[in-house]
Each structure stands twice: as C-alpha cells, then as structure tokens.
Design a protein around this motif. Sequence first.
Motif, PDB file in Angstrom:
ATOM      1  N   TYR A 218       9.409 -41.412   4.218  1.00  0.00           N
ATOM      2  CA  TYR A 218      10.594 -42.227   4.487  1.00  0.00           C
ATOM      3  C   TYR A 218      11.821 -41.697   3.748  1.00  0.00           C
ATOM      4  O   TYR A 218      12.793 -42.428   3.549  1.00  0.00           O
ATOM      5  CB  TYR A 218      10.333 -43.677   4.077  1.00  0.00           C
ATOM      6  N   THR A 425      12.264 -49.719   2.914  1.00  0.00           N
ATOM      7  CA  THR A 425      12.060 -48.592   2.004  1.00  0.00           C
ATOM      8  C   THR A 425      13.038 -48.704   0.836  1.00  0.00           C
ATOM      9  O   THR A 425      13.913 -49.581   0.820  1.00  0.00           O
ATOM     10  CB  THR A 425      12.276 -47.253   2.720  1.00  0.00           C
ATOM     11  N   SER A 501       7.370 -49.704   2.423  1.00  0.00           N
ATOM     12  CA  SER A 501       6.741 -48.597   1.703  1.00  0.00           C
ATOM     13  C   SER A 501       6.199 -49.106   0.379  1.00  0.00           C
ATOM     14  O   SER A 501       6.554 -50.196  -0.087  1.00  0.00           O
ATOM     15  CB  SER A 501       7.754 -47.477   1.460  1.00  0.00           C
TER      16      SER A 501
END
Length: 706
Positions: A218, A425, A501
């Motif tokens: 990411y 993220t 994440s």
Amino acid sequence: MPKKTLVCLTCALFLFCLLIAPVSAAESSPEASYDIVVYGGTSAGVIAAVQAKKMGRSAVIVCPDRHLGGLSSGGLGWTDTGNKAVIGGLAREFYHRVWKQYQSPDAWKWQTREEYGNKGQGTPAIDGEQRTMWIFEPHIAERVFEEFVADHQIPLHRDQWLDRERGVAKSGGRIQSITMLSGRTFRGQVFLDATYEGDLMAAAGVAYHVGREATSTYEEKWNGVQTGVLHHRHHFGVLKQRIDPYVVPGDPSSGLLARIRPEPPGEYGAADDKVQAYCFRMCLTDDPRNRVPFAKPEGYDPHQYELLLRIFAAGWRETFDKYDPIPNHKTDTNNHGPFSTDNIGYNYDYPDADYARRREIIREHETYQQGLLYFIANDPRVPEDVRTAMSQWGLARDEFVDNGHWPHQIYVREARRMIGRYVMTENELLKRRPTPDSIGMGSYTIDSHNVQRYITPEGYVQNEGDIGVGTNGPYEIAFGSIQPKREQCQNLLVPVCVSSSHIAFGSIRMEPVFMILGQSAATTAVMAIDAGVAVQDVEYSQVRERLLQDGQVLEFQGPARPDPGVDPAKLPGIVVDDPQATLTGAWSGSSSMGKWVGSSYQHDGNARNGEFVARFEVKLPNAGVYEVRVAYSANPNRATNVPVVVYHAGGEKTMRVNQRQTPDIDGLFVSLGEFEFHTDASAVVVISNRDVDGYVIADAVQWLAK
C-alpha cells in the motif's frame, strides 16, 4: 400453612421468576429472527445493538463472551483516546455513564474521590452537561454495558459460539442465518461481526488478511518487518549494555534462552504472517485490604524468565512504569520494557485457530503472565529492590471475581483484518491522501507492539515490530472500511476487524473507535433494511446526516489559528518541521501560543513518561560544520530540562533546553552549537520527554552551514 396454599405460592414464585429472568439460550426457542443480529459482546457490539434499537429496529447480541464490553471491561481502564474531541455519539455517552457511576459515594470503597482527584475526567467547559470519565475500574465499565443492554431491552445470548464450519447459511450473496455450536440459530436481515477475531466475517467467505503487509503493498513506510526501528522503550536498545542470547554467554552451542526465536527476522519492509503480541491488561492494587498476592500458576517454569534476569543485571528498573492509576488504589497495568507482559511470538496462529487451539494459546498466555508476576515477586535472583516493590502489589480482590481475579478478556490487539471496499492505510492516517465518506474519526498514535524477538547479526537479543508514529491530529475513517466487497457479502458489516493495513489498524484498534464504528455500522444496517438494499448500496449522504444528528464527529475542525506560523521554506539553511519528523508517542498538534514553524507544533500533554520521542532527520547536501538550532513555543508550563540529543560525525551530544525561556533567535530558535557532519550518515536531532518537569514541545530543527 395448608399444603394447597404452599403449592400455589410455589407456582406463583416460579411464574414470577420466569417473567423476570433474562433471556438465555436454554430458555428460548432454538431459532429466533431479528432485524439485526450482532455477533460479539465487545464494546462495539453493545453500542451497535443500542443504536439499532434507538432507530426502531429489533436487535440481538449473540456472543461467545460471558461478560460484556471486551477489553473496555476486561482491564483496559486507562483509555487510549487520542483527541477526545472526536469521540462523540454513543461512545461519548458510555464515558458519560462511567462518570455518573463515580458520582455515587458507593463507588469509592478503597479511596476517597478527593484523594484520586480529577484524573481522566473531562472538563465542564468542554463537556457541558455531558461530563465524561475516561479512566475507570473494570467492574464499573461492565456495569455500564449491562445497563445499556437492560435500558434498551436488548435480548442477549451469552456463551454462544459460532459454528465456524457449517454455521453460516448464505443465499444469493446474503447471510440468511447463523447457527451456534449449541444448535441455536439466529436469522436476521443484516448481520454485524463485532468480534476481535472476525469469525463471522471469515465464515461468511469475506476476504481478510493476517499479519503484516509489505511496505510496497500500500506504499507505506511503517508496515512489514521493521528491523532497526526502535520506538518507545520496549526494545533492548534502552539498556546500558547489549544482552547475550545464549544459556552460556558467548556459547551458541549451549542453546538459546527461553522466549528468543532462532529464525532470522526477515528483510526490512517485507511481509510476514506474524501478529503483534497479546497480553492481559491486569487490574492490580497495592491496598492490603483488597490485595490478592501473586500465586504460582500451574505449569510455572522459572527458566522462562532467565532473559529478564539479564535485563535487571544491566540496570533496568522500569518495571512499574506502566502501572497506570485508576480509581480505588488500582491500576491498569500494561506492557513496558524489553521483557514484560507482552508474550512476544506466541500468538501467530491465534487468528485462524479453532476454538480448542485458541484456548491453549490463552492458557499459555495466562501461565506466562501470572508466572512473570510470581517470578518477579519471589525469585531470589531478582534484585531485592525490585522483588520487594513487586511484593507490595497483587490482584484486585473485587475485580473479575468469577475468574480468579484475572481478566476475562485477552488483549487481542490484532487478528484478522477484512479486505473490504476501502482499505485504510497509513496514508490516510498521516493525511497523505484524503479519506472518502467519513463515518467516524480516530486520533491515537499509530501503535504496533512487538512482533518478534530475535538474534541480531552481531549476536545479541533484540525485539522487532514496536512502532509509534503520531498522526499529527485526528483522521477520518472511510465508510467502505466496514463494508465487505459486494460480491462477497451484501448484508454484513464489520466494525472491529475493519478493512485496513496492519499499521493503520495500530491506531484504529482503540476501544472508543470500535464504539464509534459500531454505532455507524448499526446506522448503516438499519438504513439498508429500510431501503431494502445491500449495505454497499446505502446512500452515504443519508448515513452522514443521521450520524451527525446522533452526535458522531465526522470531521475535525480544530481551533482557528491566529497566526499561520513561519514558513519553513523561507528560513535559511535546511529545516525539518514537525510533520516530517518521526514521532513516537501520542503527540498533539497545537498552535495556541507563542511562535512556531509551519502550521503548528507538537506537545506531549505533560505526560512526563519518557515515551514521547521526536526524531528530526535529514541527509545534508555537503559535509562540514553546521550550526544546529531547535525551535519551540515558550510558555511557563513548559519543561526547564528538555533532553535534546544531536547525532553528529563525532558521536552524540545531549543537552537540556529550558522551554520556559523565550528562544533568543527571533523568538523562535535556540542554538545547540556547531557540529561536524558527514554525508554518508543522516544528521539527526532527537527530542524526548524523559525525566522532565513540564510540557515538552517539538517544533522544528534547523541546520546552517558555517
């Protein structure tokens, strides 16, 4: 009394008991139907069910738990809040109800309210009528959750375990029902998975991730293996000497000490399937009237703590630094240091494990942590000063009374994480890109605990995975992060194991945020039912309108800044401002007084705990001598002795800066002196709040070539 009268009274009593008894799996039919089925009795699960009922829909809580509230009632009484201004709605009502509990004299059994003071309480100026209390005892939190459920007449089925193999019935992309191992079946129109493990989500065929993604997945900096990154004080670099890992120091053939992995840690930034460490957030007390001495657990093995003896021998004495005080002479005790309550490396298979294996893992964690306490308090090899101090502590007799005074909930800091419609993220948390369709906010530091303990290439012990990065203010959480992808499930919402994440989840995973997301998920569920659509097709604008109406905070405006600050681009030399610094600890941005560089400066909230670190780092274009300056906003409440370390070509130099005095260079900077720097290594200045006597400010660092 005549026999007939006695029989009638007995029958009447029996009927009365039936009327007042709470609904349980044994007393109700094997199948029941509700608008919304919440699986999980965590704080998110309770809040979600309450919101559904407030919106006029039937809801049920079905949970493997016997106690409501998860970690919020399981020992985590020292709430990790970040910026409290973004905690609204039912989450804030929970903390208001906690405050109300402590207004009763009966709540203060072992300590007077005056002695404890106002720690953890919101101020009338901010809270108005809805005062809050953010620090509390476990039984108080559980009482609040139970009252929430009772007040809204929510059916509750405890000790009900989802049949993860065959218990989720789906048709046309929708869950029709879920069945427990007990045989109980619950039908619903929309389902919420409010468990820490994400069992319903996984059993429903929704995609998820376990472990750390690579930094490249990411485009993140703080994900993946983080060897060499030493944040907080939970690593071996805090010691005065390096620690040998072998039973016989210097002899690899003698074998490793317990709790050290022989495998290499992996390449920096690489993905792995490892999980950050779990522990129990213990409620301890040093009040002899309420103290239960630490007992030797079954399976106790003192060899498991040999590494700790070497840490003590190296002079470490921070055993009690995370005994955070909660009311009535109790603590919320958390992990602290290179070897503590975090059971590093013993939970990797927990997220996907079956129930039997999870029980084994939990029992191993109990044995480890209870053994650790007994070891420190009793083993004659432990330094006497530490052993004597530990002996003053014990478990709180009036907490967790049905579980040997031990927390009923292990701290599952992270398990499965959904891969949903939108993945949160670090880029959203750090404001590198905007977040679409906010349904709530977080603000706590991006925080991962250690993931593994390994041997460095030089042959010493080190921990890896502990990360603390400030978010420089609150951030928004996306609507799509609680929604599965449409093709996987159309009537499921996931407010705990959200789509994020590993490193972003390190901040999102806080209990107030779970409550916020629980309310937002329930709001979405009701609107999906009302419109007869999939949860992915609910209009965000309608969700947003209702959330704002119900007190959720979806954006953070913050106080207006009277002065934009000094543009760092207009300053001479090379300037690193606080947004470019690496921040460890829950720093808060501010622009309330004095002068500053850029849009704001950071302060530590007067924590005085040694856990806040601001690292300013840059590659200088040319070798040579540079004057180094540090900026701060002066005020009488600042520390007079802020430690500032300059790392230069000749080594390092530590100075103490008095931040109460106005900086003598344009009222903005003070000079730390002149130092030589090479181009083959970064120039670094580190500011911390170790052993200080007031607020610590971290604003900017300037390098001027001479």
